[in-house]
Design a protein around this motif. Structure first.
Motif, PDB file in Angstrom:
ATOM      1  N   ILE A 111     -20.554  -8.542  10.089  1.00 27.01           N
ATOM      2  CA  ILE A 111     -19.120  -8.489   9.808  1.00 27.01           C
ATOM      3  C   ILE A 111     -18.857  -8.714   8.322  1.00 27.01           C
ATOM      4  O   ILE A 111     -18.036  -8.026   7.703  1.00 27.01           O
ATOM      5  N   THR A 112     -19.582  -9.660   7.720  1.00 28.26           N
ATOM      6  CA  THR A 112     -19.428  -9.913   6.285  1.00 28.26           C
ATOM      7  C   THR A 112     -19.783  -8.680   5.480  1.00 28.26           C
ATOM      8  O   THR A 112     -19.098  -8.314   4.511  1.00 28.26           O
ATOM      9  N   GLU A 113     -20.862  -8.021   5.878  1.00 27.07           N
ATOM     10  CA  GLU A 113     -21.279  -6.783   5.210  1.00 27.07           C
ATOM     11  C   GLU A 113     -20.204  -5.706   5.359  1.00 27.07           C
ATOM     12  O   GLU A 113     -19.869  -4.997   4.400  1.00 27.07           O
ATOM     13  N   ALA A 114     -19.640  -5.588   6.555  1.00 28.98           N
ATOM     14  CA  ALA A 114     -18.610  -4.576   6.800  1.00 28.98           C
ATOM     15  C   ALA A 114     -17.361  -4.841   5.972  1.00 28.98           C
ATOM     16  O   ALA A 114     -16.765  -3.913   5.414  1.00 28.98           O
ATOM     17  N   ILE A 115     -16.982  -6.105   5.866  1.00 28.74           N
ATOM     18  CA  ILE A 115     -15.796  -6.462   5.073  1.00 28.74           C
ATOM     19  C   ILE A 115     -16.002  -6.103   3.605  1.00 28.74           C
ATOM     20  O   ILE A 115     -15.097  -5.585   2.941  1.00 28.74           O
ATOM     21  N   SER A 116     -17.220  -6.341   3.120  1.00 28.30           N
ATOM     22  CA  SER A 116     -17.502  -6.037   1.712  1.00 28.30           C
ATOM     23  C   SER A 116     -17.445  -4.544   1.424  1.00 28.30           C
ATOM     24  O   SER A 116     -17.256  -4.127   0.278  1.00 28.30           O
ATOM     25  N   LEU A 117     -17.597  -3.712   2.457  1.00 25.22           N
ATOM     26  CA  LEU A 117     -17.596  -2.256   2.284  1.00 25.22           C
ATOM     27  C   LEU A 117     -16.223  -1.625   2.540  1.00 25.22           C
ATOM     28  O   LEU A 117     -16.051  -0.429   2.322  1.00 25.22           O
ATOM     29  N   LEU A 118     -15.255  -2.435   2.990  1.00 25.79           N
ATOM     30  CA  LEU A 118     -13.928  -1.904   3.260  1.00 25.79           C
ATOM     31  C   LEU A 118     -13.221  -1.506   1.970  1.00 25.79           C
ATOM     32  O   LEU A 118     -13.327  -2.195   0.949  1.00 25.79           O
ATOM     33  N   GLU A 119     -12.461  -0.422   2.026  1.00 25.65           N
ATOM     34  CA  GLU A 119     -11.625  -0.056   0.900  1.00 25.65           C
ATOM     35  C   GLU A 119     -10.491  -1.074   0.763  1.00 25.65           C
ATOM     36  O   GLU A 119     -10.140  -1.756   1.722  1.00 25.65           O
ATOM     37  N   LYS A 120      -9.905  -1.136  -0.427  1.00 30.64           N
ATOM     38  CA  LYS A 120      -8.898  -2.155  -0.715  1.00 30.64           C
ATOM     39  C   LYS A 120      -7.742  -2.110   0.283  1.00 30.64           C
ATOM     40  O   LYS A 120      -7.316  -3.145   0.813  1.00 30.64           O
ATOM     41  N   ASP A 121      -7.217  -0.905   0.527  1.00 27.68           N
ATOM     42  CA  ASP A 121      -6.087  -0.779   1.446  1.00 27.68           C
ATOM     43  C   ASP A 121      -6.454  -1.223   2.858  1.00 27.68           C
ATOM     44  O   ASP A 121      -5.678  -1.907   3.525  1.00 27.68           O
TER      45      ASP A 121
END
Length: 448
Positions: A111-121
């Motif tokens: 989940i931490t990895e996924a959050i780091s890859l999310l676009e700003k919006d």
């Protein structure tokens, strides 16, 4: 032919070809209109290695949709089999809603990895969703909705709508300068109206607005009563949070049903059909242990009357009848109450009336079946006293079952425990202990 019958046929089609041909067959079905939810169910029907192979061969645009529509353990079984590079590429495709859906079923590091890859919006929308609890509607709202000023012209509205990169909408939401909700309009009406007409004149009547603090079960119920395919979700200040549509409501309703169906055996609706043997045995073993403890309690109760059972063997023969009658009567009441609680039909004002009603039903059935079973037992063993003893135990146990069938789910709900999960175990223990104690206790007084 039903959709589920079609699904079984499709699974058979894929299973009956060589493994290297299976992805080809699945992709042919997708080209014919098979949706992501059905693909997810098909993948679950295969052992993990085949499942991962089939998922890898899906069209790239379906990867996230299929994983999101999969049960929690099925989703993790696929992600866990991916290489580090594959996992990063997959997580990079996530939007805020998919990540919310995955967040409670995956390890923190993923989940931490996924959050780091999310676009700003997307990250902003994800943070907004996390302001609400898991059972609150605001957490699951579709935030990518079209919201435009309520006092502009239809022509201006069309121009603003075109700037959104979303799929063609069914409804447009109108807000004021403070972003407060002012109404909902049908997109087709916007296309058909005169360019100079004010957009607020197209506002639909009788639109139900949902609170972001509403429970998922209440939201589903509201959708069932609504004639619209989507409803707006508002916060405490009447700011537009997003929307809920019929697809989400249908999916949530299915999950609620499955969770209650599985909960009675201590299992989870997210459990994988091909979960690892050791993991599944551990999970089910805990539930078997709990049932063992309740069975021991019933056995201890029987053990208290060892002497009377030894002298009157007929008691041992008739004991299962006492336990069984109480168990089924209690299960009927418990099922009715749990269903009514799920539909929010049980309130503080009707609990006493509900209890009286169930006790009345228990008393009538108790007397009726006590006479029948008592007469049968008396004739069978040529003992009127034995017949009267079991009759009394049946009356006591069925009334007790009705009483606790109402009280147990109410008490469990008060302590935020799932009545469907723990209710049946507790109720079975109560009816066994009370029934055996009434039967054997009475027998020890009148037959020895």
């Amino acid at each position: 032919m039903s959709e589920f019958q079609d699904l079984s046929i499709q699974i058979e089609q894929i299973s009956h070809v060589e493994e290297q041909q299976q992805p080809h067959i699945l992709n042919q079905l997708i080209e014919q209109g098979l949706e992501s939810g059905s693909v997810a169910l098909i993948l679950e029907a295969f052992p993990i290695e085949q499942r991962v192979r089939l998922w890898r061969e899906l069209p790239l645009e379906m990867h996230i949709e299929v994983l999101t529509d999969s049960r929690a353990e099925v989703r993790f079984s696929i992600l866990d089999a991916l290489s580090e590079t594959e996992l990063k590429l997959t997580l990079a495709k996530l939007d805020n809603l998919s990540l919310i859906e995955w967040a409670d079923s995956l390890p923190d590091e993923i989940i931490t990895e996924a959050i780091s890859l999310l676009e700003k919006d997307e990250l902003e929308l994800y943070d907004q969703a996390n302001e609400y609890d898991e059972e609150e509607l605001g957490r699951w709202a579709e935030r990518k909705v079209i919201a435009i000023p309520f006092n502009i012209s239809v022509e201006r509205a069309r121009l603003l709508i075109e700037k959104y990169n979303y799929e063609q909408p069914t409804h447009i939401y109108l807000i004021d300068k403070n972003k407060c909700f002012r109404g909902m309009v049908d997109y087709n009406n916007v296309l058909r109206s005169e360019p100079n007409e004010r957009i607020y004149k197209l506002i639909l009547d009788n639109v139900t607005t949902l609170s972001a603090k509403l429970s998922l079960a209440e939201a589903v119920e509201a959708m069932e009563r609504s004639s619209f395919s989507a409803l707006p979700i508002l916060d405490d200040r009447r700011l537009l949070v997003g929307e809920i549509d019929w697809k989400f409501a249908l999916s949530t309703q299915r999950e609620i049903y499955e969770s209650r169906l599985m909960a009675g055996t201590g299992m989870d609706e997210g459990d994988d059909l091909f979960a690892p043997v050791v993991k599944s045995s551990q999970k089910r073993g805990v539930w078997l242990g709990i049932n063992l403890l309740t069975a021991i309690l019933a056995s201890v109760t029987i053990g208290l009357f060892e002497d009377v059972i030894a002298q009157v063997v007929a008691l041992a023969i008739l004991m299962p009848i006492v336990g069984s009658m109480g168990g089924i009567a209690g299960s009927q009441t418990l099922t009715l109450i749990v269903r009514s609680m799920a539909l929010n039909q049980v309130t503080a004002s009707n609990r006493v009336a509900l209890l009286k009603n169930e006790l009345g039903i228990g008393a009538i059935n108790g007397l009726l079946w006590a006479v029948i079973i008592g007469a049968m037992a008396g004739l069978w063993f040529q003992s009127p006293i034995l017949g009267a003893t079991i009759a009394l135990a049946i009356i006591v146990n069925i009334i007790t079952a009705a009483l606790f069938g109402v009280l147990i789910p109410l008490v469990l709900d008060k302590f935020n425990l799932d009545p469907a999960l723990a209710g049946s175990v507790i109720l079975t223990t109560v009816t066994d202990v009370v029934g055996f104690f009434a039967f054997l206790g009475t027998a020890s007084l009148v037959m020895l």
